[in-house]
Design a protein around this motif. Structure first.
Motif, PDB file in Angstrom:
ATOM      1  N   ASP A 274       7.745   4.613  15.918  1.00 48.84           N
ATOM      2  CA  ASP A 274       8.333   4.927  17.219  1.00 48.84           C
ATOM      3  C   ASP A 274       9.039   6.266  17.169  1.00 48.84           C
ATOM      4  N   GLY A 275       8.765   7.090  18.175  1.00 48.75           N
ATOM      5  CA  GLY A 275       9.455   8.365  18.289  1.00 48.75           C
ATOM      6  C   GLY A 275       8.889   9.482  17.443  1.00 48.75           C
ATOM      7  N   CYS A 276       7.838   9.211  16.641  1.00 45.51           N
ATOM      8  CA  CYS A 276       7.283  10.280  15.809  1.00 45.51           C
ATOM      9  C   CYS A 276       6.251  11.087  16.587  1.00 45.51           C
ATOM     10  N   GLY A 277       5.122  10.483  16.898  1.00 46.76           N
ATOM     11  CA  GLY A 277       4.091  11.179  17.661  1.00 46.76           C
ATOM     12  C   GLY A 277       3.328  12.218  16.869  1.00 46.76           C
ATOM     13  N   GLY A 278       3.564  12.301  15.556  1.00 46.44           N
ATOM     14  CA  GLY A 278       2.858  13.276  14.733  1.00 46.44           C
ATOM     15  C   GLY A 278       1.483  12.773  14.320  1.00 46.44           C
ATOM     16  N   PHE A 279       0.609  13.709  13.997  1.00 46.70           N
ATOM     17  CA  PHE A 279      -0.734  13.355  13.557  1.00 46.70           C
ATOM     18  C   PHE A 279      -0.855  13.552  12.042  1.00 46.70           C
ATOM     19  N   ILE A 280      -1.431  12.539  11.404  1.00 50.01           N
ATOM     20  CA  ILE A 280      -1.741  12.624   9.978  1.00 50.01           C
ATOM     21  C   ILE A 280      -3.125  13.241   9.872  1.00 50.01           C
ATOM     22  N   GLU A 281      -3.216  14.439   9.324  1.00 52.43           N
ATOM     23  CA  GLU A 281      -4.474  15.175   9.281  1.00 52.43           C
ATOM     24  C   GLU A 281      -5.097  15.107   7.885  1.00 52.43           C
ATOM     25  N   GLU A 282      -6.366  15.498   7.830  1.00 51.28           N
ATOM     26  CA  GLU A 282      -7.102  15.324   6.576  1.00 51.28           C
ATOM     27  C   GLU A 282      -6.506  16.135   5.428  1.00 51.28           C
ATOM     28  N   HIS A 283      -5.952  17.289   5.703  1.00 51.67           N
ATOM     29  CA  HIS A 283      -5.388  18.091   4.616  1.00 51.67           C
ATOM     30  C   HIS A 283      -4.151  17.439   4.007  1.00 51.67           C
ATOM     31  N   HIS A 284      -3.618  16.396   4.690  1.00 52.10           N
ATOM     32  CA  HIS A 284      -2.482  15.650   4.138  1.00 52.10           C
ATOM     33  C   HIS A 284      -2.935  14.570   3.152  1.00 52.10           C
ATOM     34  N   ARG A 285      -4.229  14.248   3.131  1.00 51.09           N
ATOM     35  CA  ARG A 285      -4.693  13.034   2.448  1.00 51.09           C
ATOM     36  C   ARG A 285      -4.323  13.000   0.964  1.00 51.09           C
ATOM     37  N   ALA A 286      -4.618  14.041   0.230  1.00 50.48           N
ATOM     38  CA  ALA A 286      -4.346  14.025  -1.207  1.00 50.48           C
ATOM     39  C   ALA A 286      -2.867  13.782  -1.487  1.00 50.48           C
ATOM     40  N   GLN A 287      -2.009  14.397  -0.665  1.00 47.79           N
ATOM     41  CA  GLN A 287      -0.564  14.261  -0.864  1.00 47.79           C
ATOM     42  C   GLN A 287      -0.081  12.851  -0.533  1.00 47.79           C
ATOM     43  N   ILE A 288      -0.488  12.325   0.621  1.00 41.55           N
ATOM     44  CA  ILE A 288       0.055  11.036   1.058  1.00 41.55           C
ATOM     45  C   ILE A 288      -0.526   9.863   0.276  1.00 41.55           C
ATOM     46  N   CYS A 289      -1.712  10.025  -0.328  1.00 38.88           N
ATOM     47  CA  CYS A 289      -2.324   8.917  -1.061  1.00 38.88           C
ATOM     48  C   CYS A 289      -1.821   8.808  -2.498  1.00 38.88           C
ATOM     49  N   ARG A 290      -0.962   9.725  -2.912  1.00 36.70           N
ATOM     50  CA  ARG A 290      -0.469   9.706  -4.292  1.00 36.70           C
ATOM     51  C   ARG A 290       0.443   8.500  -4.488  1.00 36.70           C
ATOM     52  N   PRO A 291       0.164   7.635  -5.493  1.00 36.72           N
ATOM     53  CA  PRO A 291       0.988   6.444  -5.705  1.00 36.72           C
ATOM     54  C   PRO A 291       2.348   6.780  -6.315  1.00 36.72           C
ATOM     55  N   VAL A 292       3.201   5.792  -6.368  1.00 40.16           N
ATOM     56  CA  VAL A 292       4.579   5.976  -6.824  1.00 40.16           C
ATOM     57  C   VAL A 292       4.625   6.490  -8.256  1.00 40.16           C
ATOM     58  N   HIS A 293       3.786   5.936  -9.139  1.00 41.83           N
ATOM     59  CA  HIS A 293       3.868   6.337 -10.542  1.00 41.83           C
ATOM     60  C   HIS A 293       3.335   7.748 -10.784  1.00 41.83           C
ATOM     61  N   LEU A 294       2.735   8.355  -9.749  1.00 40.24           N
ATOM     62  CA  LEU A 294       2.307   9.753  -9.852  1.00 40.24           C
ATOM     63  C   LEU A 294       3.189  10.667  -9.010  1.00 40.24           C
ATOM     64  N   GLY A 295       4.349  10.148  -8.626  1.00 36.59           N
ATOM     65  CA  GLY A 295       5.300  10.965  -7.887  1.00 36.59           C
ATOM     66  C   GLY A 295       5.177  10.888  -6.380  1.00 36.59           C
ATOM     67  N   GLY A 296       4.317  10.006  -5.883  1.00 40.39           N
ATOM     68  CA  GLY A 296       4.159   9.858  -4.444  1.00 40.39           C
ATOM     69  C   GLY A 296       4.858   8.614  -3.930  1.00 40.39           C
ATOM     70  N   GLN A 297       4.458   8.193  -2.725  1.00 42.56           N
ATOM     71  CA  GLN A 297       5.072   7.019  -2.112  1.00 42.56           C
ATOM     72  C   GLN A 297       4.053   5.948  -1.734  1.00 42.56           C
ATOM     73  N   ALA A 298       2.759   6.244  -1.852  1.00 40.83           N
ATOM     74  CA  ALA A 298       1.737   5.301  -1.420  1.00 40.83           C
ATOM     75  C   ALA A 298       1.777   4.033  -2.264  1.00 40.83           C
ATOM     76  N   ARG A 299       1.473   2.921  -1.643  1.00 37.89           N
ATOM     77  CA  ARG A 299       1.486   1.649  -2.368  1.00 37.89           C
ATOM     78  C   ARG A 299       0.659   0.623  -1.601  1.00 37.89           C
ATOM     79  N   TRP A 300       0.198  -0.382  -2.333  1.00 43.88           N
ATOM     80  CA  TRP A 300      -0.483  -1.502  -1.705  1.00 43.88           C
ATOM     81  C   TRP A 300       0.558  -2.478  -1.158  1.00 43.88           C
ATOM     82  N   VAL A 301       0.377  -2.908   0.077  1.00 42.86           N
ATOM     83  CA  VAL A 301       1.306  -3.834   0.722  1.00 42.86           C
ATOM     84  C   VAL A 301       0.534  -5.084   1.124  1.00 42.86           C
ATOM     85  N   ALA A 302       1.018  -6.245   0.679  1.00 48.63           N
ATOM     86  CA  ALA A 302       0.327  -7.512   0.920  1.00 48.63           C
ATOM     87  C   ALA A 302       0.857  -8.193   2.167  1.00 48.63           C
ATOM     88  N   ARG A 303      -0.051  -8.716   2.968  1.00 53.03           N
ATOM     89  CA  ARG A 303       0.352  -9.521   4.123  1.00 53.03           C
ATOM     90  C   ARG A 303       0.854 -10.881   3.657  1.00 53.03           C
TER      91      ARG A 303
END
Length: 686
Positions: A274-303
């Motif tokens: 809510d309130g963001c409205g930003g677009f996640i673009e393809e050039h962001h992919r490598a950065q945002i997909c980096r997992p926590v143990h590689l210095g990123g924030q991406a993670r698997w989340v279970a329902r």
């Protein structure tokens, strides 16, 4: 006493040394670390040739950890798109197990033929190219522990058995602690029952078993991999928004509404915060997909995190994979919507996109609208029966053969995979011309053959008064095959083909019948014009199209008014329903209620088979517009017939790639369409 004597006399030291070797824990089993240290893919094995790069497959790290002994789960399910590198995880699991913790491993494919192909093209090269494993496995068939479907370590400590789900015997030969069940959605019940249940039972004795189930989905309900995904933890890969940091899964519904057909390379996901409205673009992919143990924030989340202790299920689609550009994903979607898709020869294009690109099961419509609703739609919005309406640019005929009659249907086809039910008829014992002699209505009768001949020479008027022939006729050859062939063989292959229905929901829409031989072992003469037709797939998509209400939507079905009620009753006569087999296994099958006929549905399927043979589902909007420009003209224009109109088209660009199997005469048709479109484009530029 010498040193040698003291050593030999120290029996206690020898005893404890031997015991220490026995109780010493095995080295840690870490598939991720092993892959980074050992896996080097060649170009023939993987699209990502070279050493295993975790940054290229960051989403696999948690899956590989889950496959290790430190994770308590016994089953891991990966439901995925095609071409996301899923077999990479399966290969690492297979090879790493043979190196770090040897034992028996069972690798099951849909068929034994698939297993043989995998062993030769994937497994054998990997064993040779993996430095830590090549000395451990025999490299020639002369060595007894090496065959196509069985690879045993030289020291006897472990073996890889490849098997087909269609062979109960191959599933009962081993009791492995580890398994890979590959292409699970394509598994079919075998003579002993449910192959998945048979395979699962082989590992039940091991409390520390690991079973990896992996597949691209097919049709739901009934899809095995989808059922396993729903039974597990249902984990999705969450990535941070580069603008606000909100963790979220990349989902198609957050991309599709924002796609621009004029700028597909700008495809992006709208942030859900809510309130963001930003677009996640393809050039962001490598950065945002980096997992926590590689210095990123991406993670698997279970329902359902509580299920992780026994069954972890993961969903992965092409948006996360570096093997697929988002712009290409957008272009593929627009190609599907426009009616042109290079995957159409496998299954209907919309299902292919849903399965292979989104990694989701295609929800099949087991039931369609009530037949009365379709009848009323035809009465309110339909066109005149027997008249070709606007947009119906290619005509095909489907024919169904019964013991006492032959039924036919004329169907028109236009852009966006739209279809037009134009006319329907029956040739039976009552179809006797004035002065003709009585006959049974069977296709072997000369009178019936003559009536069928007439369908190929007959013309139908269009809405402007022009008259057109049907381009191709497809006749069901499953009943009275020799009589059907006797009629069909007198007509060019470019005008008449024979079909027979197959029911696998992953089958090619149209494929030449192979292996059909006579009692002398020779292939039958009709083989070159006889095709398997994936009728189950065609029914799914017809029923889905019948539910659409927007006449401009892809796959919409238009009806002529004046068709009898029985036409609509038969068109929606079958239902896709679960049914228990003799072995107590549930299968989804198309069932026809007792006392109801379905020739209308069969002739519709045959007519679509003829359209596939023509290759029209490979055409783009320019091709369709070029054809409309030649055909939908006032009667004063002499080019009234489809082939005449196409032959008159000016020279221009090359033919678009035809559908497989490629029609011979229609290469000329497609080329003419292409030339007409190119000429039109040149005129506009000048």
């Amino acid at each position: 006493m010498s040193y040698h004597d003291r050593t030999m006399a120290n029996a206690e030291a020898l005893l404890f040394g031997a015991l220490a070797d026995v109780i010493k824990p095995p080295p840690p089993v870490n598939y991720l670390t092993w892959a980074k240290n050992n896996i080097v893919f060649s170009e023939r094995i993987s699209a990502k040739a070279g050493a295993y790069n975790e940054a290229a497959f960051p989403f696999f790290s948690e899956i590989l950890i889950g496959l290790g002994p430190d994770d308590p789960c016994q089953t891991i399910t990966l439901i995925k798109s095609a071409q996301v590198g899923g077999t990479v995880a399966a290969n690492i699991f297979t090879l790493g197990s043979m190196d770090m913790d040897p034992g028996d491993l069972l690798y099951v494919h849909p068929t034994e033929g698939n297993a043989i192909k995998w062993s030769r093209q994937k497994l054998t090269p990997l064993l040779k190219e993996t430095t830590s494993l090549s000395p451990l496995f025999p490299q020639t068939s002369r060595e007894g522990a090496n065959s196509v479907l069985y690879k045993e370590r030289k020291d006897g400590r472990g073996a890889i058995s490849a098997a087909g789900a269609n062979s109960p015997a191959s599933l009962s030969m081993v009791s492995p602690k580890r398994q890979v069940q590959d292409d699970l959605a394509k598994w079919e019940n075998n003579p002993a029952g449910d192959p998945e249940m048979q395979a699962d039972s082989r590992s039940k004795a091991f409390f520390n078993r690991k079973v990896l189930k992996i597949s691209t989905p097919l049709v739901w309900p009934g899809c095995r991999i989808t059922r396993n995904w729903l039974e597990g933890s249902q984990e999705e890969y969450h990535v941070p928004c580069p603008h606000c940091g909100h963790l979220q899964a990349l989902r198609w519904e957050n991309m599709e509404p924002h796609l621009d057909p004029n700028a597909p390379d700008k495809a992006a996901f709208l942030c859900v915060a809510d309130g963001c409205g930003g677009f996640i673009e393809e050039h962001h992919r490598a950065q945002i997909c980096r997992p926590v143990h590689l210095g990123g924030q991406a993670r698997w989340v279970a329902r359902f995190p509580e299920r992780k202790r026994y069954h972890r299920s993961f969903y992965l689609w092409v948006a996360y994979s570096a093997l697929e550009a988002w712009g290409e994903l957008a272009r593929r979607w627009f190609a599907v919507k426009s009616g042109k898709s290079g995957d159409a020869e496998n299954r209907e294009a919309e299902q292919v996109f849903w399965n292979d690109y989104l990694g989701k099961a295609f929800e099949g419509a087991g039931e369609t609208l009530p037949w009365e609703d379709l009848r009323d739609r035809a009465a309110e919005k339909g066109f005149k029966r027997g008249t070709i309406p606007p947009g119906a640019l290619v005509l095909t005929i489907g024919v169904d053969v019964q013991g006492d009659r032959v039924e036919w249907q004329l169907v028109g086809w236009g852009k966006g995979r739209q279809r037009f039910a134009i006319d329907y008829g029956v040739f039976d014992s009552f179809s006797v011309p004035p002065g003709g002699k009585p006959h049974s209505g069977h296709i072997s009768e000369p009178e019936i053959k003559e009536l069928l001949d007439g369908l190929l020479t007959r013309t139908w008027p269009d809405f402007l008064g022009n008259r057109r022939h049907a381009s191709m006729l497809a006749i069901d050859g499953n009943y009275s095959t020799s009589d059907v062939f006797e009629w069909a063989r007198k007509h060019p292959l470019s005008r008449v083909i024979m079909t027979r229905g197959v029911h696998q929901e992953y089958a090619a829409i149209l494929a030449v019948v192979r292996g059909d031989k006579n009692n002398k072992g020779k292939e039958r003469k009709y083989r070159k014009r006889f095709y398997n037709l994936a009728v189950s797939v065609l029914k799914l998509h017809l029923y889905r199209g019948l539910k659409k209400t927007d006449p401009e939507s892809m796959g919409y079905v238009h009806f002529a008014n004046g068709l009898p009620d029985e036409y609509f009753v038969q068109l929606v006569s079958e239902r896709r329903t679960p049914e228990k087999t003799r072995n107590g296994v549930v299968e989804y099958r198309w069932k026809l209620p007792e006392g109801v006929r379905n020739e209308v549905l069969d002739t519709m399927n045959c007519a679509q088979g003829a359209a596939y043979r023509l290759g029209i589902f490979q055409w783009d909007e320019d091709d369709w517009e070029a054809l409309a420009a030649r055909l939908e003209v006032p009667p004063a224009n002499p080019q009234l017939d489809l082939e005449d109109a196409l032959m008159a088209a000016p020279a221009g660009r090359e033919s678009p790639t035809p559908a497989a199997p490629a029609p011979r005469i229609n290469d000329r048709v497609a080329a003419a369409l292409a030339r007409a479109a190119a000429a039109k484009q040149r005129q506009g530029q000048s």
